[in-house]
Write a protein that holds these residues in place. Structure first.
Motif, PDB file in Angstrom:
ATOM      1  N   PHE A 177       3.245  65.452   0.807  1.00 48.63           N
ATOM      2  CA  PHE A 177       4.198  65.412   1.920  1.00 48.63           C
ATOM      3  C   PHE A 177       3.354  65.510   3.190  1.00 48.63           C
ATOM      4  O   PHE A 177       2.631  66.492   3.389  1.00 48.63           O
ATOM      5  CB  PHE A 177       5.127  66.599   1.721  1.00 48.63           C
ATOM      6  N   LYS A 236      15.093  71.382  11.731  1.00 46.29           N
ATOM      7  CA  LYS A 236      14.682  72.713  11.271  1.00 46.29           C
ATOM      8  C   LYS A 236      15.455  73.867  11.900  1.00 46.29           C
ATOM      9  O   LYS A 236      15.611  74.899  11.277  1.00 46.29           O
ATOM     10  CB  LYS A 236      13.187  72.917  11.574  1.00 46.29           C
ATOM     11  N   GLY A 282       9.772  67.320   0.288  1.00 44.29           N
ATOM     12  CA  GLY A 282      10.382  68.166   1.309  1.00 44.29           C
ATOM     13  C   GLY A 282      11.795  68.530   0.902  1.00 44.29           C
ATOM     14  O   GLY A 282      12.423  67.859   0.104  1.00 44.29           O
ATOM     15  N   ASP A 283      12.261  69.604   1.487  1.00 46.63           N
ATOM     16  CA  ASP A 283      13.645  69.999   1.317  1.00 46.63           C
ATOM     17  C   ASP A 283      14.117  70.398   2.700  1.00 46.63           C
ATOM     18  O   ASP A 283      13.541  71.333   3.262  1.00 46.63           O
ATOM     19  CB  ASP A 283      13.722  71.175   0.323  1.00 46.63           C
ATOM     20  N   PRO A 284      14.995  69.712   3.328  1.00 41.45           N
ATOM     21  CA  PRO A 284      16.055  68.813   2.856  1.00 41.45           C
ATOM     22  C   PRO A 284      15.720  67.311   2.832  1.00 41.45           C
ATOM     23  O   PRO A 284      16.637  66.508   2.622  1.00 41.45           O
ATOM     24  CB  PRO A 284      17.171  69.052   3.873  1.00 41.45           C
ATOM     25  N   GLU A 285      14.465  66.915   2.965  1.00 37.71           N
ATOM     26  CA  GLU A 285      14.180  65.483   2.945  1.00 37.71           C
ATOM     27  C   GLU A 285      14.512  64.847   1.594  1.00 37.71           C
ATOM     28  O   GLU A 285      14.981  63.708   1.534  1.00 37.71           O
ATOM     29  CB  GLU A 285      12.713  65.205   3.283  1.00 37.71           C
ATOM     30  N   ASN A 290       2.159  69.215   2.748  1.00 34.75           N
ATOM     31  CA  ASN A 290       2.789  70.016   1.708  1.00 34.75           C
ATOM     32  C   ASN A 290       2.524  69.299   0.392  1.00 34.75           C
ATOM     33  O   ASN A 290       2.306  68.081   0.384  1.00 34.75           O
ATOM     34  CB  ASN A 290       4.297  70.166   1.937  1.00 34.75           C
ATOM     35  N   ARG A 320       4.460  68.905  -2.312  1.00 38.22           N
ATOM     36  CA  ARG A 320       5.749  68.801  -3.009  1.00 38.22           C
ATOM     37  C   ARG A 320       6.635  67.887  -2.197  1.00 38.22           C
ATOM     38  O   ARG A 320       6.241  67.466  -1.104  1.00 38.22           O
ATOM     39  CB  ARG A 320       6.370  70.198  -3.051  1.00 38.22           C
ATOM     40  N   ASP A 355      13.603  65.723   9.276  1.00 39.59           N
ATOM     41  CA  ASP A 355      14.445  66.889   9.004  1.00 39.59           C
ATOM     42  C   ASP A 355      14.710  67.640  10.299  1.00 39.59           C
ATOM     43  O   ASP A 355      14.060  67.410  11.319  1.00 39.59           O
ATOM     44  CB  ASP A 355      13.855  67.785   7.905  1.00 39.59           C
TER      45      ASP A 355
END
Ligand code: AMP
Ligand code: GLY
Length: 427
Positions: free
Chosen positions: A275, A220, A295-298, A291, A293, A218
Motif C-alpha cells: 500500500f 481520515k 488499506g481500510d477503508p480503501e 503499508n 496490507r 480515504d
C-alpha cells in the motif's frame, strides 16, 4: 481450496466477500471475523500468537492458503514462522515476511529504503535518546508545520503534525524521552512537510512481478471538510480522478518499480499487498508511507471494482506467476461511506442493534465493528467503525448518492457518518 483469513474489519469482510465468489474456493474461515464475514464463511477464533494453535487449525482443517488482513502479525513474523516449519512451509501466506513488513513496521527503515532506492519521499532524519539535542536543532532548521513520526507501529496514532516549533520540540521530547508511544517512539523520524492531495495506490506483489490495483482516496478525519480527530477512516472513493494515466505512469516508474526492485536487491521475497500512501505535490507523486496490507477503508471501494477472481491473483502471488493472471477492473466508480458509533474516535458504546433494511441491497454492506448475537439473532455494534456502505456509479457523485441513501436508512443508536466524502475530488 480452503482458506484462512485473518482479521476482523471492513477490509476483511470485503476480501472474504470477494473470495467467496471464486469457483476455486471450497471453504473460507475468518479469524476472528465479524458478523459480515460469518455470512460468507465461518468465523473461528484462533490465537494467532500461539503458533501451535495456528498449526493445528491448519492441519485439522486442511487449509491451503492463509491471507493476512492487518499488519501486526506480519511485523511480528507470522509469515516467517511458516517458512521455518517443515509442514507449514508449503502453505502459502499472502502477506510479507517480517523483513518486508518493516516497510510499515519501521518508519526509519522505510525512509532509508526510499532514500537508498531514490524513491521520492520527504527529506528526513531519525533521532533517539542519544541524539535528542540534535533532533531539537534539526527542528529549528525546518519551517512549520513539523512532521514527527514514531518509528514503530502505534495503532495509527504515531504521526504527529505540529504547527509551532515549541509544540514540536515538546512532542519530540515526549515521544523519545517519555516514550509517549512506548517502544514505538524510542526512535522518531522528523520529516519535511509535504503539501498536496493524498491518495492510496496498491499493488499485489509475488516476489518478482506485481499487479497494480485501482487507486483510492480515504477520508481520515471525523469531521466534515477534514476537521477534528483522526479515525481509522470514514470512507473511500475509487478511482481517484487526478490519478490519471500520466500520473500513474509516474507512480509506477518512480515509486512502484524501484520499490519492487529494491526489495529484490535486499533479498526480501515480498508476497502480498503493498500500500503506497502517496501525496500529489504539484503533479509529482511522493511517498508519505508504506503499508504492508490493503488499506481500510480503501479495500471496501477497491476490492468490489476487481471483477476478475481475487483467489486466482492470490494463487499467482503464492506461485510467483502473477504476471500470468488476469486483473480486470470495473470502470465505474465506487464510494464507501463508513457508519460509525456516536462518540468515535473517542469513547463510544457497543451492543446497539443494527437494522439493515432489505432495500439497501443495491449497495454492498461491509461489516467492520459488528457481531452476531446468537441469543437475540440480531447484529450488534461492536466497535467504532461499524459498517461501510459501498455503491457503484457511472460517476463518483452517482456512487455517493446511492451510498448516502442507504447510509440514511441503515440504522443504529448513535450512528454518525460524514456527508462530504468525495467533494474535494469533484470541485
Ligand atoms: P500515517 O499515520 O502514517 O497514515 O500518517 C498520518 C497522516 O500524516 C498522513 O495521512 C498525512 O496526512 C500526514 N503526513 C505524514 N507525513 C507527512 C509529510 N511528510 N508531509 C505532510 N503530511 C504528512
Ligand atoms: N486507510 C489507511 C489505512 O488503512 O491505514
Amino acid at each position: 481450496m480452503n482458506i484462512l483469513l485473518l482479521g476482523s474489519g471492513g477490509r476483511e469482510h470485503a476480501i472474504a466477500w470477494k473470495l467467496a465468489q471464486s469457483d476455486l474456493l471450497k471453504k473460507l474461515y475468518t479469524s476472528p471475523g465479524n458478523a459480515g464475514t460469518s455470512q460468507v464463511g465461518e468465523n473461528v477464533d484462533i490465537n494467532i500468537k500461539d503458533f501451535y494453535a495456528v498449526k493445528n487449525f491448519i492441519i485439522e482443517n486442511k487449509i491451503n492458503m492463509v491471507v493476512v488482513g492487518p499488519e501486526a502479525p506480519l511485523v511480528d513474523g507470522f509469515h516467517d514462522n511458516f517458512l521455518q516449519d517443515d509442514v507449514l512451509k508449503n502453505i502459502p501466506v499472502i502477506g510479507p515476511v517480517k523483513a518486508g513488513a518493516m516497510l510499515e513496521g519501521s518508519k526509519d527503515f522505510a525512509n532509508n529504503f526510499m532514500k537508498k532506492y531514490h524513491i521520492p519521499t520527504a527529506d528526513f532524519q531519525t533521532f533517539q535518546k542519544d541524539n535528542l539535542p540534535e533532533g531539537i536543532h534539526y527542528l529549528e532548521s525546518l519551517k512549520p508545520p513539523y512532521v514527527l513520526k514514531a518509528d514503530g507501529l502505534a495503532a495509527g496514532k504515531g504521526v504527529v503534525i505540529c504547527e509551532s516549533l515549541e509544540e514540536a520540540k515538546r512532542e519530540l521530547r515526549e515521544m523519545i524521552a517519555d516514550e509517549k508511544f512506548g517502544k514505538a517512539s524510542q526512535k522518531v523520524v522528523i520529516e519535511k512537510f509535504l503539501s498536496g492531495i493524498e491518495l492510496s495506490v496498491f499493488v499485489l506483489a509475488d516476489g518478482n512481478s506485481y499487479k497494480i490495483l485501482p487507486s483510492a482516496k480515504d477520508y481520515k478525519r471525523i469531521g466534515e471538510k477534514d476537521t477534528g480527530l483522526n479515525t481509522g477512516g470514514m470512507g473511500s472513493i475509487s478511482p481517484v480522478p487526478f490519478a490519471d494515466e500520466n500520473f500513474m505512469a509516474k507512480v509506477e516508474e518512480r515509486i512502484i518499480k524501484p520499490t519492487i526492485k529494491g526489495l529484490q536487491i535486499e533479498n526480501i521475497i515480498y508476497k502480498g499487498f503493498i500500500f503506497f500512501g502517496l501525496i500529489n505535490v504539484g503533479g509529482d507523486p511522493f511517498v508519505i508511507e508504506y503499508n504492508v496490507r490493503m488499506g481500510d477503508p480503501e479495500a471496501e471501494s477497491v476490492i468490489p471494482r476487481i471483477t476478475s477472481d481475487l483467489l486466482e491473483l492470490f494463487i499467482g502471488v503464492a506461485e510467483g506467476n502473477i504476471d500470468e493472471k488476469e486483473l480486470v477492473v470495473d470502470p465505474r466508480s465506487t464510494a464507501a461511506v463508513f457508519l460509525v458509533s456516536g462518540g468515535y474516535p473517542g469513547a463510544y458504546e457497543k451492543g446497539k442493534i443494527i437494522s439493515i433494511p432489505g432495500k439497501t441491497n443495491n449497495s454492498l454492506i461491509f461489516h467492520a465493528g459488528t457481531t452476531y448475537d446468537v441469543q437475540t439473532e440480531k447484529i450488534l455494534t461492536n466497535g467504532g467503525r461499524v459498517i461501510a456502505v459501498c455503491s457503484f456509479g457511472e460517476t463518483i457523485q452517482e456512487a455517493l448518492d446511492q451510498s448516502y441513501q442507504n447510509s440514511n436508512i441503515i440504522d443504529f443508536e448513535g450512528k454518525y457518518y460524514r456527508k462530504d466524502l468525495g467533494q474535494d475530488l469533484l470541485t
